[in-house]
Scaffold this active site. Structure first.
Site, PDB file in Angstrom:
ATOM      1  CB  ALA A  70       6.148  -7.943 -12.150  1.00  0.00           C
ATOM      2  N   GLY A 115       2.307  -8.941  -8.700  1.00  0.00           N
ATOM      3  CA  GLY A 115       2.601 -10.303  -9.149  1.00  0.00           C
ATOM      4  C   GLY A 115       2.769 -11.290  -7.994  1.00  0.00           C
ATOM      5  CD  GLU A 118      -1.131 -10.305 -11.006  1.00  0.00           C
ATOM      6  OE1 GLU A 118      -0.034  -9.695 -10.920  1.00  0.00           O
ATOM      7  OE2 GLU A 118      -1.851 -10.249 -12.012  1.00  0.00           O
TER       8      GLU A 118
HETATM    9  N1  CO8 Z   1      10.432  -4.555  -8.319  1.00  0.00           N
HETATM   10  C1  CO8 Z   1      11.737  -4.243  -8.232  1.00  0.00           C
HETATM   11  N2  CO8 Z   1      12.371  -3.997  -7.063  1.00  0.00           N
HETATM   12  C2  CO8 Z   1      11.635  -4.033  -5.951  1.00  0.00           C
HETATM   13  C3  CO8 Z   1      10.264  -4.335  -5.964  1.00  0.00           C
HETATM   14  C4  CO8 Z   1       9.651  -4.615  -7.228  1.00  0.00           C
HETATM   15  N3  CO8 Z   1       8.364  -4.957  -7.350  1.00  0.00           N
HETATM   16  N4  CO8 Z   1       9.801  -4.292  -4.701  1.00  0.00           N
HETATM   17  C5  CO8 Z   1      10.836  -3.978  -3.923  1.00  0.00           C
HETATM   18  N5  CO8 Z   1      11.957  -3.823  -4.670  1.00  0.00           N
HETATM   19  C6  CO8 Z   1      13.317  -3.474  -4.209  1.00  0.00           C
HETATM   20  C7  CO8 Z   1      13.402  -1.989  -3.845  1.00  0.00           C
HETATM   21  O1  CO8 Z   1      13.595  -1.220  -5.001  1.00  0.00           O
HETATM   22  C8  CO8 Z   1      14.573  -1.992  -2.911  1.00  0.00           C
HETATM   23  O2  CO8 Z   1      15.761  -2.048  -3.655  1.00  0.00           O
HETATM   24  P1  CO8 Z   1      17.038  -1.147  -3.207  1.00  0.00           P
HETATM   25  O3  CO8 Z   1      17.359  -1.641  -1.820  1.00  0.00           O
HETATM   26  O4  CO8 Z   1      18.069  -1.504  -4.231  1.00  0.00           O
HETATM   27  O5  CO8 Z   1      16.583   0.253  -3.220  1.00  0.00           O
HETATM   28  C9  CO8 Z   1      14.442  -3.319  -2.168  1.00  0.00           C
HETATM   29  O6  CO8 Z   1      13.597  -4.132  -2.983  1.00  0.00           O
HETATM   30  C10 CO8 Z   1      13.798  -3.185  -0.823  1.00  0.00           C
HETATM   31  O7  CO8 Z   1      12.583  -2.496  -0.995  1.00  0.00           O
HETATM   32  P2  CO8 Z   1      12.201  -1.168  -0.145  1.00  0.00           P
HETATM   33  O8  CO8 Z   1      13.426  -0.435   0.273  1.00  0.00           O
HETATM   34  O9  CO8 Z   1      11.187  -0.415  -0.943  1.00  0.00           O
HETATM   35  O10 CO8 Z   1      11.541  -1.866   1.134  1.00  0.00           O
HETATM   36  P3  CO8 Z   1      10.437  -1.241   2.076  1.00  0.00           P
HETATM   37  O11 CO8 Z   1      10.360  -2.115   3.261  1.00  0.00           O
HETATM   38  O12 CO8 Z   1      10.668   0.210   2.301  1.00  0.00           O
HETATM   39  O13 CO8 Z   1       9.068  -1.372   1.232  1.00  0.00           O
HETATM   40  C11 CO8 Z   1       7.489  -2.468  -0.188  1.00  0.00           C
HETATM   41  C12 CO8 Z   1       8.574  -2.617   0.883  1.00  0.00           C
HETATM   42  C13 CO8 Z   1       6.284  -1.737   0.397  1.00  0.00           C
HETATM   43  C14 CO8 Z   1       7.079  -3.859  -0.639  1.00  0.00           C
HETATM   44  C15 CO8 Z   1       8.071  -1.644  -1.379  1.00  0.00           C
HETATM   45  O14 CO8 Z   1       9.300  -2.217  -1.758  1.00  0.00           O
HETATM   46  C16 CO8 Z   1       7.183  -1.611  -2.567  1.00  0.00           C
HETATM   47  O15 CO8 Z   1       6.195  -0.873  -2.577  1.00  0.00           O
HETATM   48  N6  CO8 Z   1       7.503  -2.416  -3.614  1.00  0.00           N
HETATM   49  C17 CO8 Z   1       6.771  -2.419  -4.839  1.00  0.00           C
HETATM   50  C18 CO8 Z   1       5.457  -3.152  -4.675  1.00  0.00           C
HETATM   51  C19 CO8 Z   1       4.664  -3.120  -5.956  1.00  0.00           C
HETATM   52  O16 CO8 Z   1       4.257  -2.085  -6.419  1.00  0.00           O
HETATM   53  N7  CO8 Z   1       4.445  -4.305  -6.543  1.00  0.00           N
HETATM   54  C20 CO8 Z   1       3.723  -4.439  -7.770  1.00  0.00           C
HETATM   55  C21 CO8 Z   1       4.660  -4.345  -8.913  1.00  0.00           C
HETATM   56  S1  CO8 Z   1       3.809  -4.350 -10.473  1.00  0.00           S
HETATM   57  C22 CO8 Z   1       3.388  -5.953 -10.699  1.00  0.00           C
HETATM   58  O17 CO8 Z   1       3.598  -6.804  -9.882  1.00  0.00           O
HETATM   59  C23 CO8 Z   1       2.738  -6.245 -11.992  1.00  0.00           C
HETATM   60  C24 CO8 Z   1       2.420  -7.729 -12.126  1.00  0.00           C
HETATM   61  C25 CO8 Z   1       1.872  -7.996 -13.495  1.00  0.00           C
HETATM   62  C26 CO8 Z   1       2.927  -7.823 -14.565  1.00  0.00           C
HETATM   63  C27 CO8 Z   1       2.412  -8.302 -15.849  1.00  0.00           C
HETATM   64  C28 CO8 Z   1       3.424  -8.150 -16.967  1.00  0.00           C
HETATM   65  C29 CO8 Z   1       2.864  -8.572 -18.280  1.00  0.00           C
END
Ligand code: CO8
Length: 265
Positions: A70, A115, A118
């Site tokens: 998400a 997500g 999920e």
């Molecule tokens: N949300 C927003 N932006 C994201 C997300 C995310 N989940 N994942 C990646 N991005 C963005 C980064 O911020 C980045 O943006 P920018 O270039 O503007 O800085 C761009 O995508 C590229 O990402 P990275 O530079 O971080 O790329 P890497 O190759 O270094 O890393 C990863 C890739 C490992 C996937 C890393 O991006 C990461 O850890 N992302 C987050 C993963 C995460 O924690 N996901 C779970 C999120 S919480 C969730 O899903 C809850 C679901 C249930 C919600 C229920 C609501 C009721």
């Protein structure tokens, strides 16, 4: 649609979640579009199978990310009430993937985190590319899986493994996901879409109404006691005997005719 790409051919819809700037993270606009798009696909008699996948990242790498979760930048300032609403809105397209009459296949082409894992679990079948990564990192962000993850992961891989993955935030690779039953198949990245389409084609050739009834029987019976579940199955089995496709499928067999003209859906 700002965040989705849809292509339909040969009875198969390929739906890409395409937010390259955020590794296809699900924000509320994407979830709303997804709900509308799935509603249209479900009404389309020409679509028998849906393949859900992630679009390429901003460097045009098609195997970077399925869905990286998400959208954290949207969730960071949500109040409890807003977050609950976000979860309830997301449940609509997630349940559509699970319950729509078409079979849904997640072609997981990279990160399937939070997500992302999920939404893959809401699909009927998961095929992963060798480089795919799965995980539920939510408790490391101070939240819990809120798109059905605490429920669907335990149902797919068992309670012990679901608890370990959710409590540790460990990511697992595609082969480990296969080993624990989270995915049906692992293939080299370049073969992912062909494999998904081949499986979709095989499903689409069968009697689609019967496939949709089998899907409903599996879904509805899963949480029932076995006696009620088998009775429900008998009722649905009875229903399939009222179809043109039943007559056609069985007559074709008796006539030793390989081609079957299935029309019900
Ligand atoms: N949300 C927003 N932006 C994201 C997300 C995310 N989940 N994942 C990646 N991005 C963005 C980064 O911020 C980045 O943006 P920018 O270039 O503007 O800085 C761009 O995508 C590229 O990402 P990275 O530079 O971080 O790329 P890497 O190759 O270094 O890393 C990863 C890739 C490992 C996937 C890393 O991006 C990461 O850890 N992302 C987050 C993963 C995460 O924690 N996901 C779970 C999120 S919480 C969730 O899903 C809850 C679901 C249930 C919600 C229920 C609501 C009721």
């Amino acid at each position: 649609m700002n965040n989705l790409k849809l292509e339909i051919s040969d009875q198969i819809a390929v739906l890409q979640i395409a937010r390259p700037a955020a590794l296809n993270a699900l924000n509320s606009e994407t979830l709303k579009e997804l709900n509308e798009c799935l509603t249209e696909i479900e009404a389309n008699d020409d679509v028998k199978v849906l393949i859900l996948t992630g679009g390429p990242d901003k460097k045009d790498n098609p195997f970077k990310s399925f869905v990286a979760g998400a959208d954290i930048s949207e969730m960071v300032n949500m109040s409890a009430a807003e977050a609950r609403k976000f979860g309830m809105e997301a449940a609509k397209p997630f349940f559509k993937l699970m319950e729509m009459r078409q079979v849904t296949i997640a072609a997981v082409n990279g990160f399937a985190l939070g997500g992302g894992c999920e939404i893959a679990m809401a699909c009927d079948i998961r095929i992963a590319s060798e480089n795919a990564t799965f995980g539920q990192p939510e408790v490391g962000l101070g939240i819990i899986p809120g798109f059905g993850g605490t429920q669907r992961l335990a149902r797919l891989v068992g309670m012990g493994r679901a608890k370990e993955l959710i409590f540790t935030c460990d990511s697992i690779d595609a082969n480990e996901a296969y080993r624990i039953g989270l995915v049906n198949k692992v293939v080299p990245a370049e073969e992912l879409m062909d494999t998904a389409k081949k499986m979709a084609g095989k499903i689409a050739k069968n009697a689609s109404y019967a496939v949709s009834i089998a899907k409903a029987a599996i879904n509805n019976g899963y949480d029932m006691d076995i006696h009620n579940a088998v009775e429900m199955e008998a009722n649905l089995f009875g229903l399939t005997n009222a179809t043109h496709d039943k007559t056609e499928g069985m007559t074709a067999f008796l006539e030793r005719r390989p081609e079957k003209n299935f029309t019900d859906f």
